[in-house]
Design a protein around this motif. Sequence first.
Motif, PDB file in Angstrom:
ATOM      1  N   ASP A  17     -11.454   1.068 -15.993  1.00 34.12           N
ATOM      2  CA  ASP A  17     -12.734   0.761 -15.363  1.00 34.12           C
ATOM      3  C   ASP A  17     -13.838   0.523 -16.391  1.00 34.12           C
ATOM      4  N   ARG A  18     -13.858   1.306 -17.455  1.00 34.63           N
ATOM      5  CA  ARG A  18     -14.883   1.148 -18.490  1.00 34.63           C
ATOM      6  C   ARG A  18     -14.777  -0.219 -19.155  1.00 34.63           C
ATOM      7  N   ILE A  19     -13.559  -0.633 -19.454  1.00 30.96           N
ATOM      8  CA  ILE A  19     -13.373  -1.944 -20.085  1.00 30.96           C
ATOM      9  C   ILE A  19     -13.725  -3.050 -19.091  1.00 30.96           C
ATOM     10  N   GLN A  33     -12.248  -9.090 -28.934  1.00 35.50           N
ATOM     11  CA  GLN A  33     -11.276  -8.024 -29.121  1.00 35.50           C
ATOM     12  C   GLN A  33     -11.810  -6.747 -28.489  1.00 35.50           C
ATOM     13  N   ILE A  34     -10.945  -6.047 -27.774  1.00 37.82           N
ATOM     14  CA  ILE A  34     -11.342  -4.773 -27.163  1.00 37.82           C
ATOM     15  C   ILE A  34     -11.001  -3.640 -28.131  1.00 37.82           C
ATOM     16  N   GLY A  62      -3.675  -9.247 -16.062  1.00 36.96           N
ATOM     17  CA  GLY A  62      -4.068 -10.480 -16.735  1.00 36.96           C
ATOM     18  C   GLY A  62      -5.516 -10.482 -17.190  1.00 36.96           C
ATOM     19  N   ILE A  63      -6.098  -9.306 -17.348  1.00 45.71           N
ATOM     20  CA  ILE A  63      -7.484  -9.177 -17.781  1.00 45.71           C
ATOM     21  C   ILE A  63      -7.576  -9.228 -19.309  1.00 45.71           C
ATOM     22  N   ILE A  64      -6.603  -8.634 -19.954  1.00 46.74           N
ATOM     23  CA  ILE A  64      -6.530  -8.688 -21.418  1.00 46.74           C
ATOM     24  C   ILE A  64      -5.125  -9.109 -21.815  1.00 46.74           C
ATOM     25  N   TYR A  65      -4.992  -9.517 -23.070  1.00 48.63           N
ATOM     26  CA  TYR A  65      -3.678  -9.890 -23.582  1.00 48.63           C
ATOM     27  C   TYR A  65      -3.553  -9.406 -25.022  1.00 48.63           C
ATOM     28  N   LYS A  66      -2.319  -9.293 -25.463  1.00 46.38           N
ATOM     29  CA  LYS A  66      -2.027  -8.762 -26.780  1.00 46.38           C
ATOM     30  C   LYS A  66      -1.709  -9.896 -27.745  1.00 46.38           C
ATOM     31  N   LYS A  67      -2.322  -9.858 -28.928  1.00 46.60           N
ATOM     32  CA  LYS A  67      -1.936 -10.715 -30.044  1.00 46.60           C
ATOM     33  C   LYS A  67      -1.173  -9.811 -30.992  1.00 46.60           C
ATOM     34  N   ARG A  68       0.092 -10.040 -31.088  1.00 46.42           N
ATOM     35  CA  ARG A  68       0.967  -9.173 -31.883  1.00 46.42           C
ATOM     36  C   ARG A  68       0.431  -8.996 -33.303  1.00 46.42           C
ATOM     37  N   GLY A  69       0.271  -7.744 -33.692  1.00 45.73           N
ATOM     38  CA  GLY A  69      -0.189  -7.418 -35.024  1.00 45.73           C
ATOM     39  C   GLY A  69      -1.688  -7.553 -35.226  1.00 45.73           C
ATOM     40  N   VAL A  70      -2.415  -7.984 -34.214  1.00 48.67           N
ATOM     41  CA  VAL A  70      -3.858  -8.192 -34.351  1.00 48.67           C
ATOM     42  C   VAL A  70      -4.635  -7.260 -33.428  1.00 48.67           C
ATOM     43  N   GLY A  71      -4.241  -7.196 -32.147  1.00 47.21           N
ATOM     44  CA  GLY A  71      -4.936  -6.336 -31.203  1.00 47.21           C
ATOM     45  C   GLY A  71      -4.932  -6.910 -29.803  1.00 47.21           C
ATOM     46  N   MET A  72      -5.807  -6.372 -28.985  1.00 41.93           N
ATOM     47  CA  MET A  72      -5.931  -6.780 -27.590  1.00 41.93           C
ATOM     48  C   MET A  72      -7.242  -7.546 -27.419  1.00 41.93           C
ATOM     49  N   VAL A  74      -9.816 -10.066 -24.595  1.00 39.15           N
ATOM     50  CA  VAL A  74     -10.187 -10.404 -23.221  1.00 39.15           C
ATOM     51  C   VAL A  74      -9.627 -11.788 -22.903  1.00 39.15           C
ATOM     52  N   ALA A  75      -8.916 -11.887 -21.802  1.00 37.00           N
ATOM     53  CA  ALA A  75      -8.270 -13.133 -21.394  1.00 37.00           C
ATOM     54  C   ALA A  75      -9.283 -14.103 -20.791  1.00 37.00           C
ATOM     55  N   ALA A  76      -8.928 -15.372 -20.839  1.00 35.32           N
ATOM     56  CA  ALA A  76      -9.741 -16.395 -20.179  1.00 35.32           C
ATOM     57  C   ALA A  76      -9.772 -16.104 -18.685  1.00 35.32           C
ATOM     58  N   GLY A  77     -10.930 -16.209 -18.084  1.00 30.66           N
ATOM     59  CA  GLY A  77     -11.076 -15.962 -16.648  1.00 30.66           C
ATOM     60  C   GLY A  77     -11.095 -14.500 -16.260  1.00 30.66           C
TER      61      GLY A  77
END
Length: 127
Positions: A17-19, A33-34, A62-72, A74-77
């Motif tokens: 909820d906070r995010i 990045q979150i 589908g609110i956030i997504y992971k970039k491997r080795g980089v972090g999480m 915020v997704a488009a939309g």
Amino acid sequence: MSKGLEGGKPIFQQIRDRIEDQIVNDQLQEEDQIPSTNQLVQFYKINHLTAAKGINLLVDDGIIYKKRGVGMFVAAGAKSKVTEKRKNAFFHDYILPMVEESRNLQLSEEEVNTLIQHAKGRNNDDI
């Protein structure tokens, strides 16, 4: 991020909820990045699995997504998804019960609108 979690909901849901709040309030934009799970653990003094569970709820939606080795990130939309989800919840949790109770009390639409305006502070007349 404001510190402190309440006792009403499970902690992992509060993290989600906070995010979501930060996304809706434009504190987090698409592709931002979150905070990492480790940052959440340190900030809130919570278990790593609890923080991860909150993050995974956002990934599943589908609110956030992971970039491997980089972090999480915020997704488009994401903002529109969160807003739509919350509008749906508002409708089911508040509007439907209010309409049902207004029927039980035989309140007219005008009376309901007056009560809403009063609650919003726009109409300071006593009910």
